[in-house]
Motif scaffolding. Structure first.
Motif, PDB file in Angstrom:
ATOM      1  N   ARG A   1      22.898  15.790  -5.569  1.00 52.97           N
ATOM      2  CA  ARG A   1      22.008  16.649  -6.363  1.00 52.97           C
ATOM      3  C   ARG A   1      21.001  15.824  -7.144  1.00 52.97           C
ATOM      4  N   TYR A   2      21.458  14.713  -7.720  1.00 57.89           N
ATOM      5  CA  TYR A   2      20.572  13.834  -8.497  1.00 57.89           C
ATOM      6  C   TYR A   2      19.460  13.281  -7.612  1.00 57.89           C
ATOM      7  N   VAL A   3      19.821  12.791  -6.443  1.00 64.16           N
ATOM      8  CA  VAL A   3      18.830  12.238  -5.517  1.00 64.16           C
ATOM      9  C   VAL A   3      17.831  13.320  -5.097  1.00 64.16           C
ATOM     10  N   THR A   4      18.336  14.501  -4.785  1.00 64.67           N
ATOM     11  CA  THR A   4      17.457  15.594  -4.365  1.00 64.67           C
ATOM     12  C   THR A   4      16.471  15.980  -5.461  1.00 64.67           C
ATOM     13  N   ASP A   5      16.953  16.057  -6.710  1.00 66.33           N
ATOM     14  CA  ASP A   5      16.082  16.418  -7.825  1.00 66.33           C
ATOM     15  C   ASP A   5      14.982  15.382  -8.012  1.00 66.33           C
ATOM     16  N   LEU A   6      15.346  14.097  -7.938  1.00 68.18           N
ATOM     17  CA  LEU A   6      14.345  13.046  -8.083  1.00 68.18           C
ATOM     18  C   LEU A   6      13.350  13.084  -6.927  1.00 68.18           C
ATOM     19  N   GLU A   7      13.857  13.281  -5.719  1.00 69.91           N
ATOM     20  CA  GLU A   7      12.991  13.311  -4.539  1.00 69.91           C
ATOM     21  C   GLU A   7      11.977  14.451  -4.633  1.00 69.91           C
ATOM     22  N   GLN A   8      12.435  15.613  -5.033  1.00 74.86           N
ATOM     23  CA  GLN A   8      11.538  16.765  -5.144  1.00 74.86           C
ATOM     24  C   GLN A   8      10.481  16.529  -6.217  1.00 74.86           C
ATOM     25  N   TRP A   9      10.880  15.915  -7.327  1.00 71.02           N
ATOM     26  CA  TRP A   9       9.933  15.624  -8.402  1.00 71.02           C
ATOM     27  C   TRP A   9       8.884  14.612  -7.949  1.00 71.02           C
ATOM     28  N   LEU A  10       9.307  13.553  -7.254  1.00 71.67           N
ATOM     29  CA  LEU A  10       8.360  12.558  -6.750  1.00 71.67           C
ATOM     30  C   LEU A  10       7.367  13.199  -5.776  1.00 71.67           C
ATOM     31  N   GLU A  11       7.866  14.100  -4.956  1.00 73.01           N
ATOM     32  CA  GLU A  11       6.985  14.784  -4.002  1.00 73.01           C
ATOM     33  C   GLU A  11       5.985  15.677  -4.734  1.00 73.01           C
ATOM     34  N   GLU A  12       6.432  16.323  -5.814  1.00 77.76           N
ATOM     35  CA  GLU A  12       5.520  17.139  -6.626  1.00 77.76           C
ATOM     36  C   GLU A  12       4.377  16.285  -7.161  1.00 77.76           C
ATOM     37  N   VAL A  13       4.725  15.112  -7.692  1.00 77.75           N
ATOM     38  CA  VAL A  13       3.703  14.226  -8.260  1.00 77.75           C
ATOM     39  C   VAL A  13       2.747  13.759  -7.162  1.00 77.75           C
ATOM     40  N   ARG A  14       3.296  13.379  -6.019  1.00 74.54           N
ATOM     41  CA  ARG A  14       2.448  12.881  -4.918  1.00 74.54           C
ATOM     42  C   ARG A  14       1.497  13.961  -4.444  1.00 74.54           C
ATOM     43  N   ARG A  15       1.995  15.166  -4.276  1.00 76.68           N
ATOM     44  CA  ARG A  15       1.142  16.265  -3.788  1.00 76.68           C
ATOM     45  C   ARG A  15       0.065  16.618  -4.807  1.00 76.68           C
ATOM     46  N   ALA A  16       0.436  16.626  -6.096  1.00 79.97           N
ATOM     47  CA  ALA A  16      -0.548  16.958  -7.132  1.00 79.97           C
ATOM     48  C   ALA A  16      -1.657  15.911  -7.158  1.00 79.97           C
ATOM     49  N   ARG A  17      -1.288  14.651  -6.994  1.00 78.74           N
ATOM     50  CA  ARG A  17      -2.286  13.599  -6.980  1.00 78.74           C
ATOM     51  C   ARG A  17      -3.183  13.706  -5.751  1.00 78.74           C
ATOM     52  N   ALA A  18      -2.569  14.004  -4.593  1.00 76.18           N
ATOM     53  CA  ALA A  18      -3.355  14.148  -3.360  1.00 76.18           C
ATOM     54  C   ALA A  18      -4.346  15.310  -3.470  1.00 76.18           C
ATOM     55  N   ALA A  19      -3.893  16.395  -4.127  1.00 70.30           N
ATOM     56  CA  ALA A  19      -4.769  17.562  -4.281  1.00 70.30           C
ATOM     57  C   ALA A  19      -5.926  17.256  -5.222  1.00 70.30           C
TER      58      ALA A  19
ATOM     59  N   ARG B   1       0.821  -1.214   0.000  1.00 70.74           N
ATOM     60  CA  ARG B   1       0.000   0.000   0.000  1.00 70.74           C
ATOM     61  C   ARG B   1       0.859   1.269   0.000  1.00 70.74           C
ATOM     62  N   PRO B   2       1.693   1.435  -1.008  1.00 80.02           N
ATOM     63  CA  PRO B   2       2.576   2.607  -1.041  1.00 80.02           C
ATOM     64  C   PRO B   2       1.823   3.878  -1.403  1.00 80.02           C
ATOM     65  N   ASP B   3       2.462   5.014  -1.171  1.00 83.45           N
ATOM     66  CA  ASP B   3       1.904   6.304  -1.590  1.00 83.45           C
ATOM     67  C   ASP B   3       2.166   6.568  -3.070  1.00 83.45           C
ATOM     68  N   LEU B   4       3.213   5.932  -3.597  1.00 80.18           N
ATOM     69  CA  LEU B   4       3.648   6.227  -4.963  1.00 80.18           C
ATOM     70  C   LEU B   4       4.491   5.061  -5.463  1.00 80.18           C
ATOM     71  N   VAL B   5       4.431   4.807  -6.772  1.00 80.91           N
ATOM     72  CA  VAL B   5       5.242   3.761  -7.400  1.00 80.91           C
ATOM     73  C   VAL B   5       6.226   4.414  -8.360  1.00 80.91           C
ATOM     74  N   PHE B   6       7.491   4.075  -8.230  1.00 80.20           N
ATOM     75  CA  PHE B   6       8.554   4.636  -9.057  1.00 80.20           C
ATOM     76  C   PHE B   6       9.126   3.506  -9.915  1.00 80.20           C
ATOM     77  N   VAL B   7       8.900   3.550 -11.218  1.00 75.20           N
ATOM     78  CA  VAL B   7       9.287   2.481 -12.135  1.00 75.20           C
ATOM     79  C   VAL B   7      10.612   2.834 -12.809  1.00 75.20           C
TER      80      VAL B   7
ATOM     81  N   GLY C   1      -4.347   2.445  -9.432  1.00 76.83           N
ATOM     82  CA  GLY C   1      -4.887   3.745  -9.047  1.00 76.83           C
ATOM     83  C   GLY C   1      -3.907   4.609  -8.284  1.00 76.83           C
ATOM     84  N   LEU C   2      -2.710   4.096  -8.024  1.00 71.32           N
ATOM     85  CA  LEU C   2      -1.672   4.866  -7.336  1.00 71.32           C
ATOM     86  C   LEU C   2      -0.977   5.799  -8.329  1.00 71.32           C
ATOM     87  N   PRO C   3      -0.407   6.902  -7.854  1.00 67.57           N
ATOM     88  CA  PRO C   3       0.428   7.717  -8.750  1.00 67.57           C
ATOM     89  C   PRO C   3       1.660   6.916  -9.158  1.00 67.57           C
ATOM     90  N   VAL C   4       1.971   6.918 -10.455  1.00 69.75           N
ATOM     91  CA  VAL C   4       3.080   6.136 -10.998  1.00 69.75           C
ATOM     92  C   VAL C   4       4.040   7.066 -11.724  1.00 69.75           C
TER      93      VAL C   4
END
Length: 370
Positions: free
Chosen positions: A352-370, A65-71, A89-92
């Motif tokens: 920097r790479y990890v931070t950029d990916l993390e911020q992008w994943l959070e953007e997607v999760r928040r947009a889906r939650a909204a 039951r994750p919040d997001l799936v990263f493929v 139905g999860l954000p992917v």
């Protein structure tokens, strides 16, 4: 600060008791063909594994039951896992580190019975085993080149965000005298030995330099291996001229930093459009001037005569000239090496790479939650 579970295949050897820390790793997915075999595609066999992996993933997501799936790469895994994720139905989210997705595109229509049958099957019987069964609405890629090539092939990924990869800079300390060239100069190639990598071009260039500079010719170290018969042909080519060339075979990742620092310059003679260029960044971080082709993702950060010297792929004469320029101008090598090190520290760290990916994943999760 995140809770992560990984669903992957059982490919490769995993030491008993391997500690993944807080990350839960489940090795349950199946490959439709082992990585050690040439990539021949049977649509029927791939469809069978597709269905197996789709069910395994659906069960895994129901348990986790994750919040997001990263493929990540689905090479030889089929798109079953990705399809199950989208049907959940999860954000992917997707990231493309190469062009493997093109292998799952529906076959193109063509005016032969075999081609027509294949194209029709991919749009009917096997449709959801192709990219037609995916939305691919949230994606990143490691270079603009990867995005452009996938789009040209027909993949619906034009809106993918480019997030350049990075390296753990702290693992590649800069040599004491960045850009310095010894006598004889020590040239390094590190990577796969495959015809697309153009190592034969480098060997020919080294023979040219050895013939033109008797007594002061640079040496070449080749680190890496690849499928037969190309490595054997490289050894014959190396033995057929005056250059001094050493083949190390495969080198452990942990030994690469010392290998870079033990050499004077790094050459990357690839003939194909590389997705990116991690070895370039490792060499630059280590204080080596880089001589390279630029017809790929690595060309998006290489600047000729600013942080590297660029030559046309397959042109051993031009490559020999570029290496010779570094041998004749010590100041040039130092300028390139220092510029390369600064660029890697500033723009291409793993953090920097990890931070950029993390911020992008959070953007997607928040947009889906909204």
């Amino acid at each position: 600060g995140h809770e992560v579970s990984v669903l992957t295949s059982d490919h490769g050897e995993v030491a008993a008791g391997t500690d993944h820390g807080p990350v839960r790793v489940r090795r349950a997915l199946r490959l439709f063909q082992p990585f050690g075999e040439a990539g021949r595609v049977s649509r029927r066999a791939r469809w069978h594994i597709h269905r197996v992996n789709r069910q395994i993933t659906a069960d895994h997501l129901a348990d986790e039951r994750p919040d997001l799936v990263f493929v990540w790469s689905q090479l030889r895994l089929t798109l079953g896992a990705a399809q199950a994720a989208e049907q959940s139905g999860l954000p992917v989210c997707y990231t493309f580190n190469d062009e493997h997705l093109a292998g799952y595109l529906p076959r193109r229509w063509a005016a032969t019975p075999r081609a027509l049958a294949g194209a029709l099957a991919d749009r009917t019987l096997f449709r959801d085993g192709t990219t037609s069964g995916l939305r691919l609405s949230h994606a990143t890629a490691i270079s603009r080149r990867v995005v452009d090539n996938l789009v040209a092939a027909g993949a619906p990924v034009a809106t993918s965000r480019v997030v350049y990869q990075g390296i753990p800079v702290e693992r590649f300390p800069c040599k004491a005298n960045p850009g310095s060239v010894g006598t004889p100069a020590r040239v390094l190639y590190a990577g796969q030995l495959h015809p697309t990598k153009g190592v034969d071009t480098l060997i020919d260039a080294m023979h040219r330099l050895a013939a033109a500079r008797p007594g002061s010719a640079p040496t070449l170290t080749i680190a890496g291996d690849g499928p037969a018969p190309y490595p054997e042909s490289l050894r014959r080519l190396a033995a057929g001229g005056p250059a001094r060339i050493e083949f190390l075979g495969k080198v452990a990742y942990a030994d690469l930093p010392a290998l870079y620092r033990a050499h004077d310059l790094f050459v990357f003679p690839s003939r194909w459009q590389e997705p990116f260029g991690l070895t370039h960044l490792e060499a630059m971080a280590s204080g080596l001037p880089v001589v390279s082709t630029a017809d790929g993702g690595h060309g998006e950060f290489l600047r000729d005569s600013v942080n590297a010297l660029v030559f046309q792929k397959g042109n051993e004469e031009a490559l020999a000239e570029r290496i010779g320029a570094l041998l004749d101008d010590p100041g040039l090598g130092k300028r390139l090496a220092l510029a390369g090190r600064v660029m890697v520290e500033r723009d291409f760290s793993l953090a920097r790479y990890v931070t950029d990916l993390e911020q992008w994943l959070e953007e997607v999760r928040r947009a889906r939650a909204a």
